[in-house]
Scaffold this active site. Structure first.
Site, PDB file in Angstrom:
ATOM      1  CG  HIS A  49      34.521  43.835  35.176  1.00 50.26           C
ATOM      2  ND1 HIS A  49      35.267  44.868  34.659  1.00 50.26           N
ATOM      3  CD2 HIS A  49      33.227  44.125  34.892  1.00 50.26           C
ATOM      4  CE1 HIS A  49      34.462  45.742  34.091  1.00 50.26           C
ATOM      5  NE2 HIS A  49      33.221  45.318  34.208  1.00 50.26           N
ATOM      6  CD  GLU A  52      30.595  41.704  32.792  1.00 52.10           C
ATOM      7  OE1 GLU A  52      30.097  42.706  32.227  1.00 52.10           O
ATOM      8  OE2 GLU A  52      30.812  41.643  34.018  1.00 52.10           O
TER       9      GLU A  52
END
Length: 174
Positions: A49, A52
């Site tokens: 994450h 990202e």
């Protein structure tokens, strides 16, 4: 509209999928990486994450803000999401500037830099995202269900990570 999906494997292994539709002069581009929260080792919760987030924070040729600016300046939007098994970077833009979108996504996914200052800023952003998620009943329930049902499976760890794991990230480790 054609429902046929064209599949091509590119040198190095990436698979290209193309489905043409002429319903609107819009293109949706997606780069899917076969990596997510379930691929993280102990102490790495939230790493996929966090990646990202960082892929929008500049590349060797684009400064912070220029990745989103290039897509938005062409009339599109860019975003990303992470799951247990996949991370997706995507852009929706007018089809006549599809080459620009491909260039931006390819650059972001292949040439991102992990600047120490940007990393520190983004750690705070993700920590705030974790705090906000703790105020969302559906998110709290989802984390509890996964941690209870998958006690020995990687799906037990939260996709966003824990405050401790995210706070411990640094550019060299990333």
């Amino acid at each position: 509209m054609s429902g046929e999906v064209h599949v091509e494997t590119l040198p190095g292994g990436p698979t290209l999928l193309l489905r043409e539709s002429h319903l609107a002069p819009v293109a949706e581009l997606q780069v899917l990486a076969r990596v997510g929260a379930a691929d993280e080792a102990a102490g790495e919760a939230g790493l996929a994450h966090f990646h990202e987030h960082m892929l929008f924070k500049g590349t060797e040729t684009r400064e912070v803000g220029e990745i989103a600016g290039a897509i938005e300046g062409a009339g599109g939007r860019i975003n990303a999401w992470t799951s247990f098994d996949t991370t997706c970077y995507h852009a929706t833009l007018p089809s006549d500037v599809i080459a620009d979108g491909l260039d931006v996504l390819a650059d972001a996914t292949q040439h991102s830099i992990f600047d120490a200052e940007e990393t520190a800023r983004e750690i705070e952003v993700v920590l705030e995202e974790i705090r906000r998620s703790e105020d969302e009943p559906h998110h709290v329930l989802s984390d509890l269900i996964f941690s209870t049902c998958f006690q020995s499976h990687p799906y037990r760890a939260p996709i966003l990570g824990t405050p401790e794991s995210v706070a411990s990230l640094d550019p060299e480790r990333l």
